[in-house]
Design a protein around this motif. Structure first.
Motif, short mmCIF file in Angstrom:
data_model
loop_
_atom_site.label_atom_id
_atom_site.label_comp_id
_atom_site.label_asym_id
_atom_site.label_seq_id
_atom_site.Cartn_x
_atom_site.Cartn_y
_atom_site.Cartn_z
N TYR A 33 -3.45 -2.23 0.74
CA TYR A 33 -2.93 -1.01 1.36
C TYR A 33 -2.25 -1.35 2.68
O TYR A 33 -2.59 -2.31 3.35
CB TYR A 33 -4.07 -0.03 1.66
CG TYR A 33 -5.02 0.16 0.51
CD1 TYR A 33 -6.13 -0.66 0.37
CD2 TYR A 33 -4.79 1.14 -0.45
CE1 TYR A 33 -7.00 -0.50 -0.72
CE2 TYR A 33 -5.66 1.32 -1.52
CZ TYR A 33 -6.75 0.48 -1.65
OH TYR A 33 -7.61 0.64 -2.70
N TYR A 35 -1.38 0.93 6.24
CA TYR A 35 -1.49 2.15 7.04
C TYR A 35 -0.77 1.89 8.35
O TYR A 35 -0.54 0.75 8.74
CB TYR A 35 -2.96 2.47 7.34
CG TYR A 35 -3.75 2.99 6.17
CD1 TYR A 35 -4.24 2.12 5.20
CD2 TYR A 35 -4.02 4.35 6.05
CE1 TYR A 35 -4.98 2.61 4.12
CE2 TYR A 35 -4.76 4.84 4.97
CZ TYR A 35 -5.23 3.96 4.02
OH TYR A 35 -5.95 4.44 2.96
N PHE A 91 -1.60 -1.45 9.94
CA PHE A 91 -2.83 -2.03 9.45
C PHE A 91 -2.72 -2.32 7.96
O PHE A 91 -2.28 -1.49 7.18
CB PHE A 91 -4.01 -1.08 9.65
CG PHE A 91 -4.37 -0.82 11.07
CD1 PHE A 91 -4.06 0.38 11.69
CD2 PHE A 91 -5.03 -1.80 11.81
CE1 PHE A 91 -4.40 0.61 13.02
CE2 PHE A 91 -5.39 -1.57 13.13
CZ PHE A 91 -5.06 -0.37 13.74
N GLY A 104 -16.26 0.86 1.08
CA GLY A 104 -15.08 1.28 1.84
C GLY A 104 -13.99 0.24 1.73
O GLY A 104 -13.89 -0.52 0.76
N TYR A 105 -13.20 0.20 2.75
CA TYR A 105 -12.05 -0.68 2.78
C TYR A 105 -12.16 -1.61 3.98
O TYR A 105 -12.68 -1.23 5.02
CB TYR A 105 -10.76 0.15 2.88
CG TYR A 105 -10.60 1.07 1.69
CD1 TYR A 105 -11.19 2.33 1.69
CD2 TYR A 105 -9.93 0.66 0.55
CE1 TYR A 105 -11.09 3.16 0.61
CE2 TYR A 105 -9.82 1.50 -0.55
CZ TYR A 105 -10.41 2.74 -0.52
OH TYR A 105 -10.31 3.56 -1.60
N PHE A 107 -10.23 -3.49 6.80
CA PHE A 107 -8.96 -3.44 7.52
C PHE A 107 -8.75 -4.71 8.34
O PHE A 107 -9.71 -5.29 8.86
CB PHE A 107 -8.92 -2.24 8.47
CG PHE A 107 -8.65 -0.94 7.79
CD1 PHE A 107 -9.66 -0.27 7.12
CD2 PHE A 107 -7.39 -0.37 7.83
CE1 PHE A 107 -9.41 0.94 6.48
CE2 PHE A 107 -7.14 0.85 7.20
CZ PHE A 107 -8.14 1.50 6.53
N GLY A 108 -7.49 -5.09 8.49
CA GLY A 108 -7.14 -6.15 9.41
C GLY A 108 -7.06 -5.61 10.84
O GLY A 108 -7.23 -4.40 11.07
N SER A 109 -6.82 -6.49 11.78
CA SER A 109 -6.75 -6.10 13.20
C SER A 109 -5.43 -5.47 13.58
O SER A 109 -5.28 -4.98 14.69
CB SER A 109 -7.00 -7.32 14.09
OG SER A 109 -8.31 -7.80 13.89
#
Lengths: 116, 110
Positions: A33, A35, A91, A104-105, A107-109
């Motif tokens: 994904y 975002y 993101f 959940g998912y 996320f990267g920084s």
């Protein structure tokens, strides 16, 4: 603990230029994904990607955006002709099962994109 | 709008106190998730509660979900200075597409 890695952490580009934001998802994850979060605003969904194709995309994800998984490990977001309003934190996220578990998912920084 | 809306927008407490954040939404969901974001950093998944669950615990976190009121709450017990961050609820009306709220900025004073 496995991480989603994004590069670069910060990119400055001139309006009209193309940018490629890179992400390395967790190796056994299958769903990917992008975002974005404009400064002071909500985190917004851009696109989901599974089995080498887009699963869903938002209204924001217009023709100037594209995603690709070029080599089985990287997941990229390309913005063809950047606009000032594309300035945001982007993101990348990945998931093993696309939401069917309790995890959940991840996320990267993020990559902070500044268009000048 | 399907987006979760948190309140309060900002919460300031002393270490050791409990922190409660609320989230409301408008349409049906598969699940609701809470994420934390430290300043300038990525989003960290805290806990997920499914639409058929009413309460869930994870360490010092307690999440409730009331689908009749379309609301959820996140309780952090015995808060620590390290809990200082922004907390977001995210709804998942369709799998793979999270809709985030505006977030609650939590400040825990030592």
């Amino acid at each position: 603990e496995p991480e989603v890695t994004q590069t670069p952490s910060h990119q400055v580009t001139q309006m009209g230029q193309e940018v490629i934001l890179r992400c390395v998802p967790i190796s056994n994850h299958l769903y990917f994904y992008w975002y974005r979060q404009i400064l002071g605003q909500k985190v917004e969904f851009l696109v989901s990607f599974y089995n080498n194709e887009i699963s869903e995309k938002s209204e924001i994800f217009d023709d100037q955006f594209s995603v690709e998984r070029p080599d089985g490990s990287n997941f990229t977001l390309k913005i063809r002709s950047t606009k000032l309003e594309d300035s945001a934190m982007y993101f990348c996220a990945s998931s093993m099962t696309g939401g069917y578990t309790n995890y959940g998912y991840t996320f990267g920084s993020g990559t902070r994109l500044t268009v000048v | 709008s399907q987006q979760g809306e948190e309140d309060p927008q900002a919460l300031s407490i002393q270490e050791g106190e409990n922190a409660t954040m609320n989230c409301s939404y408008k349409t049906s969901i598969n699940n609701l998730q809470w994420y934390r974001q430290n300043s300038g950093r990525g989003l960290v998944h805290l806990i997920l509660i499914r639409s058929n669950e009413r309460e869930k615990h994870s360490g010092r976190l307690r999440v409730t979900l009331d689908t009749s009121k379309k609301s959820s709450s996140l309780l952090i017990t015995a808060s620590r200075a390290a809990d200082t961050a922004s907390y977001f609820c995210a709804k998942e009306p369709s799998y793979g597409k999270l809709t985030f709220g505006q977030g609650t900025i939590l400040t825990v004073h030592p």
